[in-house]
Write a protein that holds these residues in place. Structure first.
Motif, PDB file in Angstrom:
ATOM      1  N   VAL A  59      39.032  54.887 -23.495  1.00  0.00           N
ATOM      2  CA  VAL A  59      37.860  54.242 -22.776  1.00  0.00           C
ATOM      3  C   VAL A  59      36.714  55.057 -22.789  1.00  0.00           C
ATOM      4  CG1 VAL A  59      39.530  53.304 -21.124  1.00  0.00           C
ATOM      5  CG2 VAL A  59      38.520  55.511 -20.611  1.00  0.00           C
ATOM      6  N   ALA A 193      35.363  47.198 -21.276  1.00  0.00           N
ATOM      7  CA  ALA A 193      35.964  47.765 -20.222  1.00  0.00           C
ATOM      8  C   ALA A 193      35.408  47.360 -18.757  1.00  0.00           C
ATOM      9  CB  ALA A 193      35.774  49.202 -20.145  1.00  0.00           C
ATOM     10  N   PHE A 211      45.193  57.477 -19.830  1.00  0.00           N
ATOM     11  CA  PHE A 211      43.768  57.213 -20.328  1.00  0.00           C
ATOM     12  C   PHE A 211      43.095  58.158 -20.994  1.00  0.00           C
ATOM     13  CE2 PHE A 211      44.617  53.980 -17.068  1.00  0.00           C
ATOM     14  CZ  PHE A 211      43.895  52.958 -17.536  1.00  0.00           C
ATOM     15  N   VAL A 257      39.879  50.580 -25.867  1.00  0.00           N
ATOM     16  CA  VAL A 257      38.995  49.591 -24.977  1.00  0.00           C
ATOM     17  C   VAL A 257      37.719  49.563 -25.718  1.00  0.00           C
ATOM     18  CG1 VAL A 257      38.264  49.103 -22.773  1.00  0.00           C
ATOM     19  CG2 VAL A 257      40.441  50.096 -23.044  1.00  0.00           C
TER      20      VAL A 257
END
Length: 360
Positions: A59, A193, A211, A257
């Motif tokens: 992310v 996201a 993550f 992402v």
């Protein structure tokens, strides 16, 4: 890559999901899942059931800036879009004309020496084009104040003509956004996201999904001509590099992402596919010819048929999967752009035909 399709104007998402009716939240957008020739339709909050324990979501922690500021060149009103902070203290900016509807239209940038008066007594002077082949973005020097202070006091999020109205900056922040110490950030939201909520992140973690945070500050895209991305600042921290390599050595999948996360991770990967901690500038453009060394899947928004980002999607999943997915998105009336629906793209595997459609 250009898709042979036309996106009807009514499929532009004009407001965020949470403003479309009672009980709607960010995670209520639709989720199209593509792998090879298989396409499945879901709601984004179903994502925890579509990934596996041991998978890793990469992310982008870049926060969105209030990057649009009103200004004047002589007696003419302009809007300055602040794109990217350079290492020498200058900023790459795009000058646009207000269109009378709260949005802007393209104008010729520069020329060198053009002075723009901004709010609060701040002045901006264009010095040279960011790229020799384009006059859209210019390196400009600011005097009479700081850009972070200017944006904080007088800026607003960049808004495009397909949106219905201005929104507060909070609408353009993702749950992963972290402010930077030097005031840097993304001129446009890392929007893939946006559908994540704190509750959904907690559920994913509880199911064994990890993550890995990275940072890539995205600049101002061209609303009229879909140019390849310019160099952008990025950072992949040591902890994230180790986690990505560990997942790749095991049975998990690395799912980026957003295209910004792909660009950051692939920029930190060597020819051997090992990710190493690094930071700086990247001019990497991921294409089918270059391929991907690290990323197994990609969660992203729906891009215009001419967008250069489609080459990245093709590098991850192949042309046939992207063609089929976008045809299904049009047929299913999915919504485009930063407030729209999202697309989970995974590569085809030999056992795909035996795969449960709820465990893609």
């Amino acid at each position: 890559m250009t898709l042979a399709l036309r996106v009807p104007e009514e499929l532009s998402a004009r407001v965020p999901a949470e403003q479309r009716g009672p009980g709607r939240e960010r995670d209520s957008v639709r989720l199209l899942v593509s792998r090879g020739t298989q396409v499945a339709h879901h709601v984004f909050r179903e994502l925890p059931g579509l990934v596996r324990a041991g998978d890793l979501l990469v992310v982008n922690t870049s926060s969105t800036l209030a990057a649009a500021v009103d200004g004047w060149i002589g007696h003419a009103r302009v809007v300055a879009h602040f794109s990217t902070r350079g290492d020498d203290g200058r900023w790459a900016v795009e000058l646009r004309d207000p269109d009378g509807r709260g949005t802007t239209r393209a104008r010729a940038g520069g020329p060198a020496g053009t002075e723009v008066r901004l709010a609060g007594g701040v002045r901006l002077v264009c010095e040279e084009p960011l790229s020799g082949g384009s006059g859209r973005l210019w390196w400009a020097r600011v005097s009479g104040g700081t850009v972070p202070g200017l944006l904080r006091e007088h800026g607003r999020p960049i808004r495009y003509s397909y949106t219905e109205r201005e929104q507060p900056l909070s609408v353009y922040q993702t749950v992963f956004a972290l402010p930077s110490d030097d005031g840097s950030g993304s001129a446009e939201m890392p929007s893939a996201a946006r559908p994540f909520t704190a509750r959904l992140v907690a559920e994913l973690v509880s199911r064994g999904v990890c993550f890995a945070p990275v940072t890539l500050h995205t600049g101002v895209a061209s609303a009229e001509v879909h140019e390849p991305p310019y160099p952008e600042r990025f950072a992949v921290p040591e902890a994230s590099a180790r986690l990505i390599n560990a997942v790749r050595a095991g049975d998990g999948r690395v799912i980026a992402v957003g295209t910004t996360a792909v660009r950051a991770v692939e920029s930190a990967a060597g020819p051997d596919g090992v990710v190493r901690a690094c930071e700086g500038w990247t001019d990497l453009v991921v294409t089918p010819g270059r391929g991907v060394r690290v990323v197994d899947g990609l969660l992203t928004g729906l891009h215009e048929p001419e967008a250069s980002h489609l080459l990245m999607l093709e590098a991850v999943a192949g042309r046939a999967a992207i063609d089929r997915g976008y045809a299904e998105a049009l047929r299913g009336r999915y919504l485009w752009h930063e407030f729209g629906d999202v697309h989970l793209v995974l590569p085809e595997e030999p056992h795909t035909e035996h795969c449960d459609s709820n465990m893609l």
